[in-house]
Design a protein around this motif. Structure first.
Motif, PDB file in Angstrom:
ATOM      1  N   GLY A 152       0.784  -1.231   0.000  1.00 60.80           N
ATOM      2  CA  GLY A 152       0.000   0.000   0.000  1.00 60.80           C
ATOM      3  C   GLY A 152       0.812   1.274   0.000  1.00 60.80           C
ATOM      4  O   GLY A 152       0.243   2.368   0.094  1.00 60.80           O
ATOM      5  N   GLU A 153       2.121   1.182  -0.127  1.00 55.78           N
ATOM      6  CA  GLU A 153       2.954   2.386  -0.146  1.00 55.78           C
ATOM      7  C   GLU A 153       3.090   2.974  -1.547  1.00 55.78           C
ATOM      8  O   GLU A 153       3.229   4.188  -1.703  1.00 55.78           O
ATOM      9  CB  GLU A 153       4.337   2.077   0.427  1.00 55.78           C
ATOM     10  N   LEU A 154       3.061   2.132  -2.555  1.00 59.84           N
ATOM     11  CA  LEU A 154       3.185   2.582  -3.937  1.00 59.84           C
ATOM     12  C   LEU A 154       1.943   2.192  -4.724  1.00 59.84           C
ATOM     13  O   LEU A 154       1.311   1.173  -4.437  1.00 59.84           O
ATOM     14  CB  LEU A 154       4.423   1.974  -4.605  1.00 59.84           C
ATOM     15  N   SER A 155       1.614   3.000  -5.713  1.00 62.42           N
ATOM     16  CA  SER A 155       0.508   2.654  -6.608  1.00 62.42           C
ATOM     17  C   SER A 155       0.849   3.120  -8.016  1.00 62.42           C
ATOM     18  O   SER A 155       1.777   3.918  -8.219  1.00 62.42           O
ATOM     19  CB  SER A 155      -0.811   3.286  -6.153  1.00 62.42           C
ATOM     20  N   ILE A 156       0.088   2.650  -8.984  1.00 63.04           N
ATOM     21  CA  ILE A 156       0.304   3.033 -10.375  1.00 63.04           C
ATOM     22  C   ILE A 156      -0.481   4.307 -10.662  1.00 63.04           C
ATOM     23  O   ILE A 156      -1.704   4.327 -10.591  1.00 63.04           O
ATOM     24  CB  ILE A 156      -0.129   1.908 -11.319  1.00 63.04           C
ATOM     25  N   TYR A 157       0.220   5.373 -10.994  1.00 62.62           N
ATOM     26  CA  TYR A 157      -0.410   6.633 -11.387  1.00 62.62           C
ATOM     27  C   TYR A 157      -0.816   6.590 -12.857  1.00 62.62           C
ATOM     28  O   TYR A 157      -1.891   7.052 -13.235  1.00 62.62           O
ATOM     29  CB  TYR A 157       0.560   7.790 -11.130  1.00 62.62           C
ATOM     30  N   ALA A 158       0.052   6.031 -13.686  1.00 64.61           N
ATOM     31  CA  ALA A 158      -0.234   5.942 -15.123  1.00 64.61           C
ATOM     32  C   ALA A 158       0.426   4.696 -15.689  1.00 64.61           C
ATOM     33  O   ALA A 158       1.519   4.298 -15.260  1.00 64.61           O
ATOM     34  CB  ALA A 158       0.263   7.180 -15.847  1.00 64.61           C
ATOM     35  N   PHE A 159      -0.245   4.092 -16.659  1.00 63.42           N
ATOM     36  CA  PHE A 159       0.288   2.898 -17.317  1.00 63.42           C
ATOM     37  C   PHE A 159      -0.007   3.011 -18.799  1.00 63.42           C
ATOM     38  O   PHE A 159      -1.144   3.267 -19.210  1.00 63.42           O
ATOM     39  CB  PHE A 159      -0.349   1.640 -16.745  1.00 63.42           C
ATOM     40  N   LYS A 160       1.024   2.807 -19.617  1.00 61.74           N
ATOM     41  CA  LYS A 160       0.858   2.952 -21.065  1.00 61.74           C
ATOM     42  C   LYS A 160       1.699   1.918 -21.796  1.00 61.74           C
ATOM     43  O   LYS A 160       2.847   1.651 -21.433  1.00 61.74           O
ATOM     44  CB  LYS A 160       1.293   4.360 -21.497  1.00 61.74           C
ATOM     45  N   THR A 161       1.127   1.313 -22.823  1.00 56.41           N
ATOM     46  CA  THR A 161       1.885   0.419 -23.693  1.00 56.41           C
ATOM     47  C   THR A 161       1.970   1.025 -25.084  1.00 56.41           C
ATOM     48  O   THR A 161       1.055   1.726 -25.533  1.00 56.41           O
ATOM     49  CB  THR A 161       1.228  -0.972 -23.782  1.00 56.41           C
ATOM     50  N   LEU A 162       3.077   0.750 -25.762  1.00 56.39           N
ATOM     51  CA  LEU A 162       3.305   1.262 -27.108  1.00 56.39           C
ATOM     52  C   LEU A 162       3.488   0.107 -28.071  1.00 56.39           C
ATOM     53  O   LEU A 162       3.888  -0.998 -27.676  1.00 56.39           O
ATOM     54  CB  LEU A 162       4.549   2.161 -27.131  1.00 56.39           C
ATOM     55  N   LEU A 163       3.225   0.350 -29.332  1.00 60.00           N
ATOM     56  CA  LEU A 163       3.316  -0.699 -30.344  1.00 60.00           C
ATOM     57  C   LEU A 163       4.746  -1.175 -30.572  1.00 60.00           C
ATOM     58  O   LEU A 163       4.961  -2.240 -31.146  1.00 60.00           O
ATOM     59  CB  LEU A 163       2.709  -0.212 -31.664  1.00 60.00           C
ATOM     60  N   ASN A 164       5.729  -0.379 -30.132  1.00 57.96           N
ATOM     61  CA  ASN A 164       7.124  -0.794 -30.293  1.00 57.96           C
ATOM     62  C   ASN A 164       7.603  -1.631 -29.112  1.00 57.96           C
ATOM     63  O   ASN A 164       8.799  -1.666 -28.802  1.00 57.96           O
ATOM     64  CB  ASN A 164       8.030   0.422 -30.483  1.00 57.96           C
ATOM     65  N   ALA A 165       6.662  -2.295 -28.423  1.00 55.75           N
ATOM     66  CA  ALA A 165       6.969  -3.196 -27.309  1.00 55.75           C
ATOM     67  C   ALA A 165       7.603  -2.473 -26.130  1.00 55.75           C
ATOM     68  O   ALA A 165       8.555  -2.955 -25.525  1.00 55.75           O
ATOM     69  CB  ALA A 165       7.850  -4.347 -27.767  1.00 55.75           C
ATOM     70  N   THR A 166       7.066  -1.305 -25.821  1.00 57.44           N
ATOM     71  CA  THR A 166       7.530  -0.526 -24.674  1.00 57.44           C
ATOM     72  C   THR A 166       6.401  -0.386 -23.665  1.00 57.44           C
ATOM     73  O   THR A 166       5.249  -0.146 -24.037  1.00 57.44           O
ATOM     74  CB  THR A 166       8.002   0.877 -25.109  1.00 57.44           C
ATOM     75  N   ILE A 167       6.736  -0.531 -22.401  1.00 59.14           N
ATOM     76  CA  ILE A 167       5.800  -0.284 -21.307  1.00 59.14           C
ATOM     77  C   ILE A 167       6.295   0.935 -20.536  1.00 59.14           C
ATOM     78  O   ILE A 167       7.463   0.996 -20.147  1.00 59.14           O
ATOM     79  CB  ILE A 167       5.709  -1.489 -20.353  1.00 59.14           C
ATOM     80  N   GLN A 168       5.418   1.904 -20.343  1.00 57.86           N
ATOM     81  CA  GLN A 168       5.747   3.103 -19.573  1.00 57.86           C
ATOM     82  C   GLN A 168       4.845   3.140 -18.337  1.00 57.86           C
ATOM     83  O   GLN A 168       3.620   3.144 -18.465  1.00 57.86           O
ATOM     84  CB  GLN A 168       5.552   4.361 -20.412  1.00 57.86           C
ATOM     85  N   VAL A 169       5.461   3.169 -17.179  1.00 56.27           N
ATOM     86  CA  VAL A 169       4.714   3.171 -15.920  1.00 56.27           C
ATOM     87  C   VAL A 169       5.132   4.383 -15.091  1.00 56.27           C
ATOM     88  O   VAL A 169       6.336   4.653 -14.955  1.00 56.27           O
ATOM     89  CB  VAL A 169       4.969   1.891 -15.095  1.00 56.27           C
ATOM     90  N   ARG A 170       4.161   5.095 -14.562  1.00 53.20           N
ATOM     91  CA  ARG A 170       4.433   6.172 -13.601  1.00 53.20           C
ATOM     92  C   ARG A 170       3.835   5.747 -12.268  1.00 53.20           C
ATOM     93  O   ARG A 170       2.652   5.426 -12.202  1.00 53.20           O
ATOM     94  CB  ARG A 170       3.838   7.492 -14.072  1.00 53.20           C
ATOM     95  N   ILE A 171       4.667   5.750 -11.253  1.00 56.08           N
ATOM     96  CA  ILE A 171       4.201   5.322  -9.945  1.00 56.08           C
ATOM     97  C   ILE A 171       4.159   6.513  -8.990  1.00 56.08           C
ATOM     98  O   ILE A 171       4.873   7.512  -9.179  1.00 56.08           O
ATOM     99  CB  ILE A 171       5.086   4.203  -9.365  1.00 56.08           C
ATOM    100  N   GLU A 172       3.326   6.399  -7.966  1.00 56.59           N
ATOM    101  CA  GLU A 172       3.280   7.436  -6.941  1.00 56.59           C
ATOM    102  C   GLU A 172       3.346   6.793  -5.567  1.00 56.59           C
ATOM    103  O   GLU A 172       2.967   5.629  -5.388  1.00 56.59           O
ATOM    104  CB  GLU A 172       2.023   8.289  -7.067  1.00 56.59           C
ATOM    105  N   ARG A 173       3.878   7.558  -4.617  1.00 54.09           N
ATOM    106  CA  ARG A 173       3.941   7.084  -3.232  1.00 54.09           C
ATOM    107  C   ARG A 173       2.717   7.605  -2.499  1.00 54.09           C
ATOM    108  O   ARG A 173       2.461   8.806  -2.459  1.00 54.09           O
ATOM    109  CB  ARG A 173       5.228   7.569  -2.554  1.00 54.09           C
ATOM    110  N   LEU A 174       1.958   6.683  -1.900  1.00 60.88           N
ATOM    111  CA  LEU A 174       0.713   7.031  -1.231  1.00 60.88           C
ATOM    112  C   LEU A 174       0.933   7.549   0.186  1.00 60.88           C
ATOM    113  O   LEU A 174       0.008   8.100   0.786  1.00 60.88           O
ATOM    114  CB  LEU A 174      -0.213   5.816  -1.191  1.00 60.88           C
ATOM    115  N   THR A 175       2.141   7.387   0.713  1.00 60.78           N
ATOM    116  CA  THR A 175       2.381   7.763   2.104  1.00 60.78           C
ATOM    117  C   THR A 175       2.916   9.174   2.280  1.00 60.78           C
ATOM    118  O   THR A 175       3.233   9.577   3.389  1.00 60.78           O
ATOM    119  CB  THR A 175       3.369   6.767   2.756  1.00 60.78           C
ATOM    120  N   ASN A 176       3.049   9.932   1.204  1.00 58.67           N
ATOM    121  CA  ASN A 176       3.366  11.349   1.373  1.00 58.67           C
ATOM    122  C   ASN A 176       2.395  12.201   0.576  1.00 58.67           C
ATOM    123  O   ASN A 176       1.793  11.743  -0.394  1.00 58.67           O
ATOM    124  CB  ASN A 176       4.830  11.675   1.005  1.00 58.67           C
ATOM    125  N   LYS A 177       2.236  13.445   0.996  1.00 61.16           N
ATOM    126  CA  LYS A 177       1.187  14.299   0.441  1.00 61.16           C
ATOM    127  C   LYS A 177       1.430  14.631  -1.024  1.00 61.16           C
ATOM    128  O   LYS A 177       0.497  14.755  -1.816  1.00 61.16           O
ATOM    129  CB  LYS A 177       1.078  15.578   1.264  1.00 61.16           C
TER     130      LYS A 177
END
Length: 283
Positions: free
Chosen positions: A120-145
């Protein structure tokens, strides 16, 4: 925003601190080019300031050329950049954006499982896949403001997710040689309306919104750097005042603080009139 990049699988690494970019960890090295942001036109600050022309004309410390250009309007120095992100774009605006490949959903399911493994400390803020076989993930920490993860968080998530992807590749559930990019939402992240308003109500925000002229039925777009005064989830609206930041103070005159009229200025905006709200940083 702080931009940290490194190449995996080797840890630890040295990261560069570049302002106003999200922190990024590359699980497999790929060349990428940062996107430039288009120029935005000024609006609200000019409207408030131009109502005070008579007061400024009597001020011996202000030079006319500092306030107006050749056409008699305030100089257009408002914003050098505008976020291209939008809510739910799977990138700076958060949310999920899948390219439509056969492995998209599986990759996302694995990412969710990895996020849950951080208790529960980290979560996925954004998740994106691209046709060139790339995964882009943005994570956020839930325990700070602020929600900003540390580089340790980014490294840990990236290493754990990379290991799970390698297992899925070996099992044949996703293709081989998928590239992974893990980053933070960034300092000037999109503010999701209304769910993020309480969380970031003490932060200055860049706001782009639309107003309608009753007489003509036409709408016009405005923007500014505001502070949130209040919001009403039942009425689906919020009230803004001008933020005490340099771009606003400069419209009152070089070296001057916000004027009384600027400090007292308010606008009420329905949620559905807000085209873009993001955190604003002067640095």
């Amino acid at each position: 925003m702080n931009n940290f990049r490194h190449s995996i699988p080797l840890y630890p690494c040295t990261f560069l601190d570049i302002p106003k970019k999200p922190s990024i960890a590359f699980a497999k090295k790929r060349n990428s080019q940062p996107k430039s942001e288009p120029i935005l036109e000024p609006s609200i600050i000019e409207d408030v300031s131009m109502n005070e022309d008579e007061d400024m004309e009597d001020d011996p410390f202000l030079e006319d050329e500092e306030l107006v250009d050749d056409d008699g309007y305030f100089e257009d120095e408002y914003f050098a950049e505008e976020a291209e992100s939008f809510v739910g774009d799977g990138a700076g605006g958060g949310g999920l954006s899948l390219a439509g490949t056969a492995w998209d959903r599986k990759a996302y399911e694995i990412a969710e499982e990895v996020a849950l493994s951080f208790d529960g400390e980290l979560s996925i803020y954004a998740f994106k896949t691209l046709l060139n076989a790339t995964i882009q993930v943005r994570i956020e920490r839930l325990t700070n403001k602020s929600g900003s993860p540390s580089m340790t968080d980014i490294e840990a998530f990236s290493a754990t997710y990379r290991a799970r992807l390698d297992e899925a590749e070996a099992a044949g559930s996703i293709p081989e040689n998928i590239s992974l990019e893990v980053s933070s939402p960034g300092v000037e992240r999109i503010v999701r309306i209304p769910q993020d308003l309480e969380r970031f109500r003490d932060r200055n925000m860049y706001v782009k919104y639309v107003t309608e002229v009753v007489e003509t039925g036409l709408s016009s777009e405005h923007d500014g750097v505001f502070r949130l005064i209040s919001f009403d989830s039942e009425a689906n609206s919020c009230t803004w005042g001008l933020a005490d930041v340099r771009v606003n103070r400069e419209k009152a005159g070089k070296g001057r603080p916000l004027s009384k009229k600027q400090r007292e200025w308010r606008i009420n905006t329905p949620f559905d009139s807000l085209h873009l709200v993001r955190l604003y940083s002067e640095f």
